[in-house]
Every structure is written in structure tokens, then in C-alpha cells.
Write a protein that holds these residues in place. Structure first.
Motif: not given
Length: 790
Positions: A611-622
């Protein structure tokens, strides 16, 4: 106050007679101050093997008489190369220690005194393994304590002079020492010279020189005889040949009426009383006995290695005259024969040194020694966090302890915590360790015997305009001080509500989160909180090896983080936030969804990250690093020993779009994959191997593997405690962990279950990641959504 030991163990060795002579002096004093005590002897060389005494004596004599250059090289190397000295001591300790252990367990002494350095090495080996809770001391009969003589785990070394004490600290800075009078038997004392000569059938007049070079009588004995016989006016030369019958035969063959060759002499105190000067070549027991008899001492052509060092140190202390060659010895004896007053001044100096204390009282003091713990190199897993520390990213772990309201004032709370620290901290090894770092050297722990509460505890009363979160943030943003044991507490008390909060932080090298929680329990909480040793995997290596190899392959193939979100160049700014969830509800939700509580909490973290990265869309895995305890003892937070006993899992959390319940299952699967592949064991093995590297290389590697190149966050779920705890009678209602970041990594999240609540602590670098409040808000929302679907 010293106790009366029932059994005293003396560890000596028959290599010459010097070490045994010192042990006999200790035995005599022990029997005098502790009547009825049993004195037991152990020969360290014989304990090391039946063949060892003969082999070591042969090596010693051969080196001194045939290859002195080799003995000099070995001795000089001990001083010149610290690594060589340490390796030699460790080798001897590991050889002697296990064999001594068996004998010591059989003898069960109350006090151990060593007069032989290899024996002291074995005792040091045992002490480093937590054994020998009785006083352990060493009597160093050499004037120059070399690195083989002194050890950091001995409670006390008795050395022969102030110059010897300085040499001892140069050989081992962490050793404890004190100056002793010569450790000789009481029959070595000043006597009437004329009366002693009559007893030996010698003329009562005339200058008499005594040459004695130990039981083996090796070295430049015959050259010393030649130099003495050149002196006109010298009445006679007494030579103690000891066990060297060949030497005695050669001297008898000379036929000089002034020369008196003797074999083994039982009454050495009487023979020394006959002399005006004692000539020797090693600075060991013979020189000490001569000083105790009040005789002038000359060191002639000192034997290689320790003999030369002893002679130089005795000369520097003004207790002996050093004559390196025959002409100097002849000149010195001529001068003294012509000027007896100078000899008298030497005798007075020797007597003054020997009368500065009473050896019997010094032996009595050994029973009252306190346990000394020397500096220890950090385990590789603990040194890791010393090397990972940077000016921007301090490696410390902490906790926030929140108590229920009480009627206690701020002053009363502060007094109570100070008293707990004063009474309990000295018994907690984790809190008495001070970090010693030197450029290019392995970090070490030193032991602090006195803990001052004022150095570790600060108290603050909160006013209405104070914000608890800001005060806590300021505390955790400041690196813990390392000029003392690296841990700090801060009491925050709100008089308006009666609530007290304790903030705690410790250098991560002291221990993992479980060790920190356990130590805080034992330090602050009421009642007993026993700690058991950390367990290990009991399976044989053959069974563990396949899994370890698979784990190493897994580590190698998983290098490189799939996401660069919230990573980069670290800043010194920090954001902290906390969140509490009902523990019973967390456990019920985990059961409902068929996952463990740890997987559920990690799933909530993954949802919050999504939810915090929703705007960034940096990939599916963290990718996150998940520390998992390697302790196998039971009992939760109350059973952890100091140090970092964790393995790390490299887990790729799914942060792409998906339903929350799917995310929980995906996280559970992702969490299990590295466990089954052996990755935790492999990571532990890699850390241990890294510790074998030289410190600069170890540091270089750590700085490159512990950071944003390999993962994007640190997430730790720690086992907690369900049973309620109290501090000063007030219930500890909530524990919230505070984790440190890694270099270039913007997020660290910790979770722990405590009593009725499960506490989250979130730390972020605002220059790299959102504020901690943003993540805790998403965690709360995700948990609420999960409950709505039940």
C-alpha cells in the motif's frame, strides 16, 4: 574477605628446578597461613604426556647450549609478532587445557597457583570456556615476564619488580599483576657469613664467589670460573654443578686450590650465606634466592631468550650487575674485592627489596581474589555488527517498555531502577562487556567489574508540552556510547497519568533481539528469570552437510535484490513509530488462515509495503532479510544468552496487487522456501567463515554484503512472553521493539508478542522511505481489514 581453602593445587614442571623451587615456597606459605589445608602438586609437562618432560628438557638444553640463535629467534618473535604469540599460546592452551581439566576435576581444588607458564596457558584455556570458578593465579619467577608467561584470564600474576610489572603489561595489556617479594622458602634469609663458612668447612675469611647456574648447570659456567680465577685476592670460587657431573669432573681436574666444585647441594641457603657474590646466568630461582639471602648478584653471559631479558631487567631495577663477557666479570670482581663497601651497598639494596612485603601474606591474599575476565575477541556474528556500523547508520537494537499507571513518583522510579542496575547488572555478562576497537585489529570485549547506574540510566519527567514519541525518537536516533559497556536506559514518567516508560538501547554486537529482551527481564523485572545456554543443532555433520550445501547454492543463486525501492545513500535522519495489536486476535487470525503467527505478521508487513508503494510500482517482489533465532532452548525471552545467535533468511515478499488473504499464503510459502533449502544454516556458516578473515578484510566484506545491494528492508518477528511481568510491582503491559537499519536500506520493522499484545516497531530513513507513521497506518488498516473478513 578471603576464605580458607581446604585444598590448594600447585601446577609446576620439572624443567630444571626453578619452577619447582617457586612452588615449594608457595606450599610453605600456604601451610603456614591455612593450617590443615591439603596441597596437591601437578606437573604440567607430565600431564601433557609421559614423553613430554624428557623431550622438553632436551629441547631446552639443546637450544641453550647448541642453537641459542634459534631460542633467541623464538623469544624475539613472541614479542615482535602479536599474532605469533597468540597462536603459540592458544596452541599450548588447547593442548594442556583439556588434560589439566581432567586432573582438576579429580582434585577439586579451592585455589590454583601456577608456577609454570604452559600450565597457566591450560588454565587460561579452561577459563575461556567458563570453567574454574575458584581463584586462579600465577607466580612468575622470571624477572622478565614474556608473552608465554602471562594470560588475561588469570586473576593475578605475581611478578618480581615494578619493571617486571611494566613488562607484563607490554606482553599482555589485559593481564592483572602485582609486585611480589622473591618467592623463596623461608630458609633463604640473611645469615652470618663466618658461621655459615664454618658449617661448610670453609675458611672464615677471604672474598668468596659462588657460581650457580641452575640444576642443569649449563651455559658459560667454565668461562665464569676462568674470569673469577683471574682476580688476585679472590679467596675461593664455589661452583654448584647440580646434576651436571661431567662439568664437575672437568673442574676437579683443574687442581686449582681456590676452586671448589660441588655436585647436588641440599643446603643452598647455607651455601649462599657463605658467599660474597652469587654469579648466575638466567635470572630465575637462583637469582631470587640470592637476593633473599642478601647477597650481591652478577648476571654473566646470560643464556639466550628469557635469560638475557631477565638479566637486563634485573640490572635496570638495580638488583644485579650485568657482565656480558669475561673481561667485564673479571673487572667487576676486582672492583668488589678491593672495595667491600660497594658489595655491602648491593646487599642492602637486595634486602630492602626483599623486605618490602611478606610473601606469606601475599600468598594469603590469593584466596580472596575476584574473578578477572580478560579481553575476548568478538564472535564473528557479533563482530559483524561492529563492522557494519557507519557514521550514518549505527547498529543498535532496542525496546520501549510501557508500564501500567502507578502511584510512584519520578524520583521513586529512578531510585528503583538505579538500585536494580547496581544489584543485578554486574551479574549479567551482556551488561558488563565494553567494546574495544583498534584500527586494523579484531574488535574485543573487555569486562567491567563496576557498573555505575549514572552512566547508563537517565530519568526525565514529562511535562504537558512534551511528546512521548519525539522524546523516544531523539533517544533512539543517537548512537549508544561505546566508551563504556554500550547500553543505555531512559526513564520517562508522566506525573499526570502515572505512566512510566523505559527506553532501552544496546549495541547490536551485544546480542540479538531475544538476548536484549531476556537481559532487560533479568535486569528490571521482579522475580527470577534464569537464562539457559543457547542450543545448537545436535545432528551430526554428515546429516547436516547436504542441507548446508543446498543452502550455499541457494545463497549464491539469490544474490542481488529484485527491487531497489527505498534504498540508496543513507541519511542520519530517523523516523520511528509503534503499533500494538491484540495478541489473541493475531493468533486466532493465523489459525483461521492456516498460517503461523510469524507468517501472518510478515503478511501484514507485505500488505503495508504494497500500500505504501502503490504509487511507485517498483515491482512485484520486495526482498527483506528476516533474522530467525538459532537458539534451541525452551522458555522464550527468558532463556537467551548474550550474543547474536540468529540465522538470516532472504525472503522475497509479494508486494504486487493481490487479495490480502492470497498475500498471506504467498508469504507463508516464501518464508518456508529458504528454511527447506538450508539457507539459514548456510548463512550462519558463511558468517563464521568470514570471522576467520583478517579484521580489515572482514570489515570490507561486511560493508558490501549487509546493505541495499542484497535486500531492501530488515523485518524481524521475535518470540515473546505471554506470562505477565512486573517492574517494582507495576505490570509491564507492552514491549515494542526498535530495530536498526542497514547501510542504504530505508526500512526496519520488528514485532514481538508480549502478554496480551503484539507490538510493532517501525524505523525508517525519511530520505529513502516514507515516514514510519505511514507504514504503521497501513499495518493497522491491513489488520482491521483482515478482521472484517473473518
Amino acid at each position: 574477605m578471603s576464605f580458607q581453602p581446604r585444598r590448594v593445587l600447585l601446577i609446576s614442571a620439572t624443567i630444571g628446578e626453578g619452577h619447582n623451587a617457586t612452588a615449594r615456597a608457595v606450599e610453605e606459605a600456604a601451610r603456614q597461613v591455612w593450617p590443615g589445608c591439603e596441597v596437591v602438586w601437578l606437573d604440567a609437562l607430565r600431564t601433557m604426556g609421559r614423553w613430554v618432560p624428557r623431550a622438553f628438557n632436551w629441547i631446552y638444553v639443546t637450544n641453550v647450549e647448541t642453537t641459542p640463535w634459534l631460542y633467541d629467534f623464538f623469544y624475539d618473535s613472541l614479542w615482535r609478532y602479536r599474532w605469533f604469540a597468540n597462536a603459540s599460546r592458544r596452541f599450548v592452551g588447547a593442548w594442556c587445557g583439556p588434560l589439566l581439566r581432567r586432573e582438576i576435576r579429580r582434585i577439586r581444588p579451592d585455589l590454583i597457583v601456577s608456577t609454570y607458564p604452559l600450565g597457566t596457558a591450560g588454565l587460561d584455556w579452561m577459563r575461556r570456556r567458563g570453567e574454574l570458578d575458584m581463584p586462579v593465579s600465577a607466580v612468575v619467577s622470571d624477572f622478565a615476564p614474556h608473552p608465554f608467561w602471562v594470560y588475561p584470564e588469570a586473576d593475578l600474576h605475581y611478578v618480581m619488580s615494578e619493571a617486571s610489572l611494566r613488562a607484563m603489561h607490554r606482553a599482555e595489556p589485559d593481564a592483572v599483576g602485582a609486585v611480589s617479594v622473591p618467592p623463596v622458602r623461608s630458609d633463604f634469609h640473611p645469615r652470618d657469613r663466618a658461621e655459615a663458612r664454618l658449617g661448610f668447612g670453609l675458611p672464615t675469611t677471604g672474598f668468596t664467589a659462588l657460581i650457580s647456574c641452575g640444576a642443569l648447570s649449563f651455559g658459560a659456567v667454565e668461562r665464569a670460573v676462568d674470569a673469577a680465577l683471574r682476580v688476585d685476592g679472590l679467596g675461593r670460587v664455589l661452583v654448584v654443578c647440580g646434576r651436571n657431573e661431567a662439568l664437575r669432573e672437568r673442574l676437579l681436574a683443574r687442581g686449582d686450590p681456590r676452586l671448589v666444585p660441588l655436585g647436588w647441594v641440599e643446603d643452598m641457603p647455607g651455601l649462599m650465606a657463605c658467599s660474597d657474590v652469587v654469579i648466575t646466568n638466567a635470572g630465575g630461582a637462583t637469582a631470587l634466592e640470592a637476593l633473599a639471602c642478601g647477597r650481591a648478584v652478577v648476571m654473566f653471559e646470560p643464556i639466550a631468550g628469557h635469560g638475557r631479558a631477565n638479566a637486563e631487567l634485573m640490572a635496570d631495577a638495580g638488583l644485579a650487575e650485568l657482565c656480558p663477557r669475561e673481561p667485564e666479570l673479571t673487572a667487576r670482581l676486582r672492583r668488589w674485592v678491593a672495595d667491600p663497601q660497594e658489595v655491602g651497598e648491593r646487599e642492602e639494596r637486595a634486602l630492602k627489596h626483599c623486605r618490602s612485603a611478606d610473601f606469606t601474606e601475599q600468598v594469603a591474599a590469593l584466596a580472596g581474589l575476584t574473578r578477572h575476565r580478560g579481553r575476548r575477541p568478538l564472535r564473528a556474528q557479533d563482530a559483524f555488527f561492529v563492522h557494519a556500523t557507519t557514521p550514518e547508520v549505527s547498529q543498535q537494537t532496542g525496546a520501549i517498555l510501557q508500564l501500567e499507571p502507578s502511584l510512584e513518583s519520578t524520583h521513586q522510579w529512578c531510585e528503583h531502577l538505579s538500585r536494580r542496575i547496581r544489584e543485578h547488572a554486574p551479574a549479567l555478562p551482556m551488561l558488563t562487556r565494553a567494546l574495544v576497537t583498534r584500527p586494523g585489529r579484531r574488535p574485543q570485549w573487555s569486562h567491567e567489574t563496576a557498573i555505575d547506574p549514572a552512566e547508563h540510566l537517565s530519568c526525565r519527567e514529562l511535562r504537558p508540552d512534551h511528546n512521548l514519541g519525539e522524546v523516544a525518537g531523539e533517544f533512539f536516533s543517537t548512537a549508544v556510547r561505546t566508551d563504556r559497556p554500550p547500553w543505555e536506559l531512559r526513564l520517562l514518567h508522566d506525573p499526570a497519568t502515572g505512566r512510566a516508560t523505559v527506553l532501552a538501547k544496546m549495541h547490536h554486537a551485544l546480542g540479538d533481539g531475544l538476548a536484549v529482551t531476556s537481559t532487560l527481564l533479568r535486569l528490571l523485572c521482579d522475580g527470577d528469570h534464569p537464562v539457559s545456554a543457547a542450543g545448537t543443532d545436535g545432528r551430526p555433520w554428515r546429516q547436516r552437510l547436504p542441507q548446508l550445501l543446498r543452502g550455499l547454492v541457494g545463497l549464491a543463486t539469490s544474490a542481488g535484490s529484485p527491487s531497489r525501492a527505498w534504498t540508496g545513500r543513507s541519511t542520519p535522519e530517523r523516523s520511528f513509530a509503534q503499533l500494538s495489536l491484540p495478541a489473541a486476535t493475531v493468533r486466532a487470525s493465523a489459525r483461521d488462515h492456516g498460517v503461523s503467527s510469524s507468517a501472518l505478521l510478515l503478511g501484514l508487513v507485505a500488505e503495508a509495503l504494497h500500500r505504501a508503494m502503490r504509487e511507485e510500482r517498483r515491482g512485484a517482489l520486495f526482498r527483506v532479510m528476516v533474522p530467525r533465532t538459532a537458539r534451541t532452548g525452551r522458555g522464550g525471552a527468558g532463556t537467551a544468552t548474550p550474543g547474536n545467535h540468529t540465522h538470516t533468511l532472504s525472503v522475497d515478499l509479494p508486494v504486487g496487487p493481490m487479495p490480502l488473504v492470497w498475500r498471506l499464503r504467498a508469504v507463508a510459502d516464501a518464508l518456508a522456501a529458504p528454511e527447506h533449502s538450508g539457507q539459514p544454516e548456510a548463512a550462519g556458516a558463511v558468517l563464521a567463515v568470514l570471522g576467520l578473515l583478517p579484521a580489515p578484510v572482514h570489515k570490507w566484506v561486511v560493508r558490501r554484503v549487509y546493505g541495499h545491494r542484497f535486500f531492501s528492508a530488515v523485518v524481524s518477528v521475535m518470540p515473546g512472553r505471554r506470562r505477565p511481568s512486573h517492574i517494582g510491582g507495576t505490570r509491564l503491559s507492552r514491549v515494542l521493539p526498535v530495530l536498526s537499519l542497514a547501510d542504504g536500506v530505508g526500512v526496519a520493522i520488528g514485532a514481538i508478542g508480549w502478554g496480551e499484545e503484539c507490538g510493532f516497531g517501525v524505523t525508517t530513513d525519511p530520505g529513502l522511505a516514507p515516514d514510519a507513521d505511514v507504514l504503521t497506518g497501513h499495518l493497522r488498516d491491513a489488520f482491521d481489514e483482515l478482521q472484517e473478513r473473518r
